[in-house]
Write an enzyme that holds these catalytic residues in place. Structure first.
Site, PDB file in Angstrom:
ATOM      1  N   ASP A 204       0.287  -5.769  -4.723  1.00  0.00           N
ATOM      2  CA  ASP A 204       1.670  -4.916  -4.155  1.00  0.00           C
ATOM      3  C   ASP A 204       2.662  -5.901  -3.869  1.00  0.00           C
ATOM      4  OD1 ASP A 204       0.618  -2.537  -3.962  1.00  0.00           O
ATOM      5  OD2 ASP A 204       0.426  -2.250  -1.960  1.00  0.00           O
ATOM      6  N   LYS A 226       6.418  -1.789  -5.397  1.00  0.00           N
ATOM      7  CA  LYS A 226       7.569  -0.359  -5.192  1.00  0.00           C
ATOM      8  C   LYS A 226       8.344  -1.112  -4.486  1.00  0.00           C
ATOM      9  CE  LYS A 226       3.744   3.061  -4.941  1.00  0.00           C
ATOM     10  NZ  LYS A 226       2.505   2.284  -4.883  1.00  0.00           N
ATOM     11  N   MET A 341       8.372   0.191   8.417  1.00  0.00           N
ATOM     12  CA  MET A 341       9.162   1.160   7.410  1.00  0.00           C
ATOM     13  C   MET A 341      10.588   1.757   7.825  1.00  0.00           C
ATOM     14  SD  MET A 341       6.306   2.206   4.620  1.00  0.00           S
ATOM     15  CE  MET A 341       5.356   3.220   6.093  1.00  0.00           C
TER      16      MET A 341
END
Length: 430
Positions: A204, A226, A341
């Site tokens: 990741d 991502k 986030m």
């Protein structure tokens, strides 16, 4: 004694094998004026530990040091990951670059000069890394004349350690590994071992990527980043890769940031593997929700201050039809909120919390790049959160801590007094 430049060129090998450590830019600057001392220290460390012809890996500590990385189309991203994680301020020079390197440049937000090396690049730095296989004669001459440290490294960086025996890990299996909050040495012992034994690593964006530089050359590393508002690999494709490589008889390590089951897709990957009859091992990781405040010397709970901690994903705005968060209820709570986030939506989240009972003066702490070089800690209040993020140029990844504990400090004269004060009604009304 050869010049400083040529002494370092003589070391050659990957950056991961360089026996050289400084703690800050000033230390680096001081060493540059004493090349014999620096080189003797480097070589002496290597000789003392492993003999004249081999070296053990040491991390570069280059906080604040400007560095230029010269790349080619075959240069792996690990060179850039390693330099950035060492704290260096990196400029990349080279054309063309691989897709892997382009993603790394975008992720780290470093400057990229899309051209060949020129002598003016040395004006930017006291350290230049040629990760093209070998430095050109012009680069070597220029670095020596300017007294700039030149490091040469293979474009396809080999592993610094021999592979360990892998018989203890079944072929055709998957390990979902929580890589921890950022720093490479905060991964668990089990996670590190399974990573070293893998045939394929699917990593990741927020995984500790410097660990990838220590894998054997034959290990296939797949970038599953991502990037917010940028290139991304779909979750469906990641699931397909896990199953595909495991069915081919490979030992697969899925390296994720934090803990694989805390606001990640780890459970979806577990389901995909289970449905395909692939054996799975889950390795818990240290989540940034706990580690980031701790690294900033902030407790998320403290006696007499709070009796609850709530971890919330802030990637969806309040009132969005897809949101599953009861922001009104969170506004009525008195304890600690840990927002993950949430940088993009921090302003509207703060407004919603205040509208539902959180006092505007509620302390807030923002920890960006926790446990990594360049870590930022910003202290503010709920009412000023949005402006503080803008003024301090805070970018993801960052953890936001809301509540009385965000106002605590270990340098205070009396924790008990502060804790008592923070429990008084109306304390954060302004």
């Amino acid at each position: 004694m050869p010049s400083l430049t040529w002494a370092f060129r003589a070391l050659r090998g990957p950056i991961a094998n360089l026996c050289y450590e400084v703690s800050a830019a000033r230390a680096m600057s001081d060493h540059l004026h004493h090349p014999h001392m620096l080189v003797a220290g480097v070589m002496g460390e290597a000789n003392a530990s492993t003999g004249a012809n081999s070296m053990q890996p040491y991390r570069l500590r280059l906080t604040g040091v400007p560095a230029v990385l010269v790349v080619s189309s075959s240069t792996r991203r690990h060179h850039l990951d390693r330099l950035v994680e060492s704290g260096a301020r990196v400029t990349v020079v080279g054309t063309p670059v691989s897709t892997d390197m382009a993603r790394a440049i975008a992720y780290h937000r470093v400057t990229h000069h899309d051209r060949a090396y020129c002598v003016d690049d040395l004006n930017l730095t006291r350290l230049i890394v040629s990760a093209t296989g070998s430095a050109t004669a012009d680069l070597a001459r220029d670095a020596e004349q300017r007294q700039v440290i030149l490091l040469e490294s293979p474009a396809n960086m080999p592993a610094p350690h021999p592979r360990r025996q892998r018989s203890s890990v079944a072929r055709g299996s998957v390990a979902l590994i929580g890589g921890g909050p950022g720093a490479a040495d905060l991964i668990t012992v089990r996670g590190r071992r399974l990573l070293e034994l893998a045939d394929v690593v699917i990593a990741d964006r927020l995984a500790p990527r410097s660990l990838l530089t220590e894998l054997a050359a034959e290990v296939e590393v797949i970038d599953a980043s991502k990037i917010p508002y940028g290139p991304r690999v779909s979750q469906q494709r990641i699931n397909e890769l896990l199953v595909q490589h495991a069915r081919a008889g490979r030992r697969v390590a899925r390296l994720k940031g934090g803990d694989p089951f805390v606001f990640g897709r780890g459970y979806e990957e577990l389901i995909a593997c289970t449905e395909a009859d692939i054996p799975v091992t889950v390795v818990p990781g240290v989540t940034s929700a706990l580690a980031a405040p701790a690294a900033a010397l902030l407790p998320i709970s403290h006696r007499s201050v709070n009796h609850e901690v709530t971890i919330v994903s802030g990637h969806v705005r309040p009132h969005d039809p897809t949101s599953l968060v009861d922001w009104a209820a969170l506004g009525r709570l008195r304890g600690t909120l840990v927002l993950l986030m949430a940088v993009e939506n921090a302003g509207c989240i703060a407004t919603e919390l205040m509208a539902n009972g959180r006092p505007p003066g509620t302390p807030v702490a923002v920890i960006a790049r926790a446990t990594l070089p360049g870590e930022q800690v910003v202290r503010t209040s709920l009412a000023h959160l949005s402006d503080s993020l803008l003024n301090e140029d805070i970018r993801p990844p960052a953890v936001i801590v809301v509540g009385p504990v965000a106002g605590l400090s270990p340098t205070s004269t009396s924790w008990a007094t502060i804790a008592l004060k923070m429990t008084q009604p109306g304390q954060f009304a302004d």
